[in-house]
Write a protein that holds these residues in place. Structure first.
Motif, PDB file in Angstrom:
ATOM      1  N   VAL A 159       0.737  -1.059  -0.144  1.00 20.84           N
ATOM      2  CA  VAL A 159      -0.041   0.073   0.075  1.00 20.84           C
ATOM      3  C   VAL A 159       0.778   1.312   0.056  1.00 20.84           C
ATOM      4  O   VAL A 159       2.059   1.059   0.502  1.00 20.84           O
ATOM      5  N   VAL A 160       0.323   2.356  -0.260  1.00 21.46           N
ATOM      6  CA  VAL A 160       1.069   3.659  -0.441  1.00 21.46           C
ATOM      7  C   VAL A 160      -0.034   4.729  -0.092  1.00 21.46           C
ATOM      8  O   VAL A 160      -0.970   5.053  -0.559  1.00 21.46           O
ATOM      9  N   VAL A 161       0.397   5.565   1.234  1.00 21.61           N
ATOM     10  CA  VAL A 161      -0.225   6.699   1.322  1.00 21.61           C
ATOM     11  C   VAL A 161       0.671   7.886   1.178  1.00 21.61           C
ATOM     12  O   VAL A 161       1.897   7.791   1.498  1.00 21.61           O
ATOM     13  N   GLY A 219      -5.215  17.147   1.263  1.00 20.74           N
ATOM     14  CA  GLY A 219      -5.782  15.630   1.691  1.00 20.74           C
ATOM     15  C   GLY A 219      -4.656  15.018   1.334  1.00 20.74           C
ATOM     16  O   GLY A 219      -3.452  15.077   0.999  1.00 20.74           O
ATOM     17  N   VAL A 220      -4.794  13.519   1.486  1.00 22.21           N
ATOM     18  CA  VAL A 220      -3.846  12.549   1.355  1.00 22.21           C
ATOM     19  C   VAL A 220      -4.510  11.647   0.205  1.00 22.21           C
ATOM     20  O   VAL A 220      -5.713  11.509  -0.082  1.00 22.21           O
ATOM     21  N   THR A 221      -3.608  11.123  -0.367  1.00 21.66           N
ATOM     22  CA  THR A 221      -3.829   9.872  -1.547  1.00 21.66           C
ATOM     23  C   THR A 221      -3.448   8.362  -1.039  1.00 21.66           C
ATOM     24  O   THR A 221      -2.614   8.362  -0.232  1.00 21.66           O
ATOM     25  N   VAL A 222      -4.491   7.542  -1.163  1.00 19.60           N
ATOM     26  CA  VAL A 222      -4.153   6.122  -0.834  1.00 19.60           C
ATOM     27  C   VAL A 222      -4.332   5.033  -2.002  1.00 19.60           C
ATOM     28  O   VAL A 222      -5.104   5.420  -2.846  1.00 19.60           O
ATOM     29  N   GLU A 223      -3.261   4.650  -2.233  1.00 17.48           N
ATOM     30  CA  GLU A 223      -3.116   3.327  -3.015  1.00 17.48           C
ATOM     31  C   GLU A 223      -2.985   1.933  -2.443  1.00 17.48           C
ATOM     32  O   GLU A 223      -2.121   1.802  -1.925  1.00 17.48           O
ATOM     33  N   ALA A 224      -4.374   1.341  -2.592  1.00 17.26           N
ATOM     34  CA  ALA A 224      -4.414   0.114  -2.015  1.00 17.26           C
ATOM     35  C   ALA A 224      -5.652  -0.703  -2.563  1.00 17.26           C
ATOM     36  O   ALA A 224      -6.747   0.022  -2.826  1.00 17.26           O
ATOM     37  N   ASP A 225      -5.487  -2.169  -2.398  1.00 17.04           N
ATOM     38  CA  ASP A 225      -6.496  -2.914  -3.029  1.00 17.04           C
ATOM     39  C   ASP A 225      -7.398  -2.988  -1.596  1.00 17.04           C
ATOM     40  O   ASP A 225      -6.919  -2.804  -0.529  1.00 17.04           O
ATOM     41  N   PHE A 226      -8.808  -3.753  -1.757  1.00 17.45           N
ATOM     42  CA  PHE A 226      -9.479  -3.628  -0.428  1.00 17.45           C
ATOM     43  C   PHE A 226      -9.659  -5.117  -0.119  1.00 17.45           C
ATOM     44  O   PHE A 226     -10.616  -5.566  -0.357  1.00 17.45           O
ATOM     45  N   THR A 227      -8.587  -5.521   0.467  1.00 15.58           N
ATOM     46  CA  THR A 227      -8.395  -6.872   1.268  1.00 15.58           C
ATOM     47  C   THR A 227      -8.211  -6.570   2.706  1.00 15.58           C
ATOM     48  O   THR A 227      -7.525  -5.464   2.943  1.00 15.58           O
ATOM     49  N   GLY A 228      -8.461  -7.508   3.560  1.00 16.55           N
ATOM     50  CA  GLY A 228      -8.008  -7.457   4.684  1.00 16.55           C
ATOM     51  C   GLY A 228      -6.507  -7.283   4.948  1.00 16.55           C
ATOM     52  O   GLY A 228      -5.919  -6.424   5.825  1.00 16.55           O
ATOM     53  N   ALA A 229      -5.696  -8.084   4.192  1.00 11.37           N
ATOM     54  CA  ALA A 229      -4.433  -7.741   4.343  1.00 11.37           C
ATOM     55  C   ALA A 229      -3.764  -6.314   3.960  1.00 11.37           C
ATOM     56  O   ALA A 229      -2.963  -5.668   4.565  1.00 11.37           O
ATOM     57  N   HIS A 231      -1.929  -3.290   6.456  1.00 12.19           N
ATOM     58  CA  HIS A 231      -1.047  -2.471   6.155  1.00 12.19           C
ATOM     59  C   HIS A 231      -1.346  -1.070   5.848  1.00 12.19           C
ATOM     60  O   HIS A 231      -0.357  -0.015   6.328  1.00 12.19           O
ATOM     61  N   LEU A 232      -2.391  -0.859   5.349  1.00 10.15           N
ATOM     62  CA  LEU A 232      -2.815   0.609   5.209  1.00 10.15           C
ATOM     63  C   LEU A 232      -2.910   1.321   6.657  1.00 10.15           C
ATOM     64  O   LEU A 232      -2.625   2.514   6.855  1.00 10.15           O
ATOM     65  N   ALA A 233      -3.318   0.534   7.621  1.00 12.43           N
ATOM     66  CA  ALA A 233      -3.391   1.081   9.061  1.00 12.43           C
ATOM     67  C   ALA A 233      -2.236   1.604   9.490  1.00 12.43           C
ATOM     68  O   ALA A 233      -1.823   2.655  10.063  1.00 12.43           O
ATOM     69  N   ALA A 234      -1.053   0.825   9.305  1.00 18.97           N
ATOM     70  CA  ALA A 234       0.286   1.177   9.887  1.00 18.97           C
ATOM     71  C   ALA A 234       0.757   2.275   8.990  1.00 18.97           C
ATOM     72  O   ALA A 234       1.099   3.318   9.449  1.00 18.97           O
ATOM     73  N   ALA A 235       0.464   2.055   7.513  1.00 16.69           N
ATOM     74  CA  ALA A 235       1.060   3.317   6.849  1.00 16.69           C
ATOM     75  C   ALA A 235       0.423   4.692   7.105  1.00 16.69           C
ATOM     76  O   ALA A 235       1.072   5.773   7.304  1.00 16.69           O
ATOM     77  N   THR A 258       9.310  21.544   8.833  1.00 17.87           N
ATOM     78  CA  THR A 258       8.055  21.670   7.698  1.00 17.87           C
ATOM     79  C   THR A 258       8.267  20.541   6.917  1.00 17.87           C
ATOM     80  O   THR A 258       9.264  20.471   6.176  1.00 17.87           O
ATOM     81  N   LEU A 259       7.262  19.856   6.539  1.00 17.38           N
ATOM     82  CA  LEU A 259       7.290  18.857   5.545  1.00 17.38           C
ATOM     83  C   LEU A 259       6.438  19.376   4.346  1.00 17.38           C
ATOM     84  O   LEU A 259       5.371  19.702   4.621  1.00 17.38           O
ATOM     85  N   ASP A 260       6.837  19.384   3.293  1.00 17.88           N
ATOM     86  CA  ASP A 260       6.357  19.697   2.088  1.00 17.88           C
ATOM     87  C   ASP A 260       5.577  18.435   1.288  1.00 17.88           C
ATOM     88  O   ASP A 260       4.522  18.704   0.726  1.00 17.88           O
ATOM     89  N   GLY A 261       5.955  17.231   1.624  1.00 15.84           N
ATOM     90  CA  GLY A 261       5.382  16.029   1.156  1.00 15.84           C
ATOM     91  C   GLY A 261       5.763  14.945   1.844  1.00 15.84           C
ATOM     92  O   GLY A 261       7.203  14.729   2.606  1.00 15.84           O
ATOM     93  N   VAL A 262       5.041  13.815   2.082  1.00 16.74           N
ATOM     94  CA  VAL A 262       5.360  12.522   2.628  1.00 16.74           C
ATOM     95  C   VAL A 262       4.643  11.467   1.798  1.00 16.74           C
ATOM     96  O   VAL A 262       3.607  11.279   1.393  1.00 16.74           O
ATOM     97  N   ARG A 263       5.615  10.204   1.691  1.00 14.11           N
ATOM     98  CA  ARG A 263       4.915   9.179   1.191  1.00 14.11           C
ATOM     99  C   ARG A 263       5.403   7.970   1.986  1.00 14.11           C
ATOM    100  O   ARG A 263       6.513   7.771   2.238  1.00 14.11           O
ATOM    101  N   VAL A 264       4.474   7.027   2.400  1.00 15.55           N
ATOM    102  CA  VAL A 264       4.678   5.950   3.298  1.00 15.55           C
ATOM    103  C   VAL A 264       4.287   4.820   2.357  1.00 15.55           C
ATOM    104  O   VAL A 264       3.143   4.663   2.058  1.00 15.55           O
TER     105      VAL A 264
END
Length: 132
Positions: free
Chosen positions: A7-9, A32-42, A46-50, A67-73
């Motif tokens: 996953v990527v946030v 806002g944030v962007t989220v890239e993840a499939d919708f499965t429990g797994a 991982h999305l919760a942690a990220a 100051t953070l201009d951008g973050v990707r996890v």
């Protein structure tokens, strides 16, 4: 074992422009944030942690005057598909900031220590179904 649950946030200057990215409002970033993840429990685990790490990066950075201009996890990990037990979660962080590298390293250390979801997962969490 399957390790295909990445996953990527992302937020700020590192937000995803991909067509699969879902956008959500975010307390610390006007775009806002962007989220890239499939919708499965797994993926959701991982999305919760990220997501927690991303949120805490902004929260702790504000407290440290960074100051953070951008973050990707990015978070991923495997599951033993025989019993669907997690084999662990790994995450990596990309930061866009003019802050000195030493300050960003300190921020990453603080967040790794205080991020609530990773801490709960590391400690082991009981999950109990309530009554109907």
């Amino acid at each position: 074992m399957n390790d295909d649950f990445g996953v990527v946030v992302s937020a700020g200057s590192l937000r995803s422009g991909g067509e699969r990215a879902v956008r959500f409002p975010h307390r610390w970033t006007p775009e806002g944030v962007t989220v890239e993840a499939d919708f499965t429990g797994a993926h959701l685990l991982h999305l919760a942690a990220a997501g927690c790490v991303l949120n805490d990066l902004y929260r702790e950075a504000a407290g440290l005057g960074i100051t953070l201009d951008g973050v990707r996890v990015t978070a991923s990990g495997g599951f033993d598909t025989g019993n669907w037990a997690s084999t662990g979660i790994g995450y990596s962080v990309t930061l866009d900031s003019a802050a000195p590298a030493a300050d960003l390293d300190r921020l990453l250390d603080v967040v790794d220590e205080v991020a609530e979801i990773p801490r709960a997962l590391r400690a082991g969490a009981s999950v109990v179904r309530g009554p109907r």
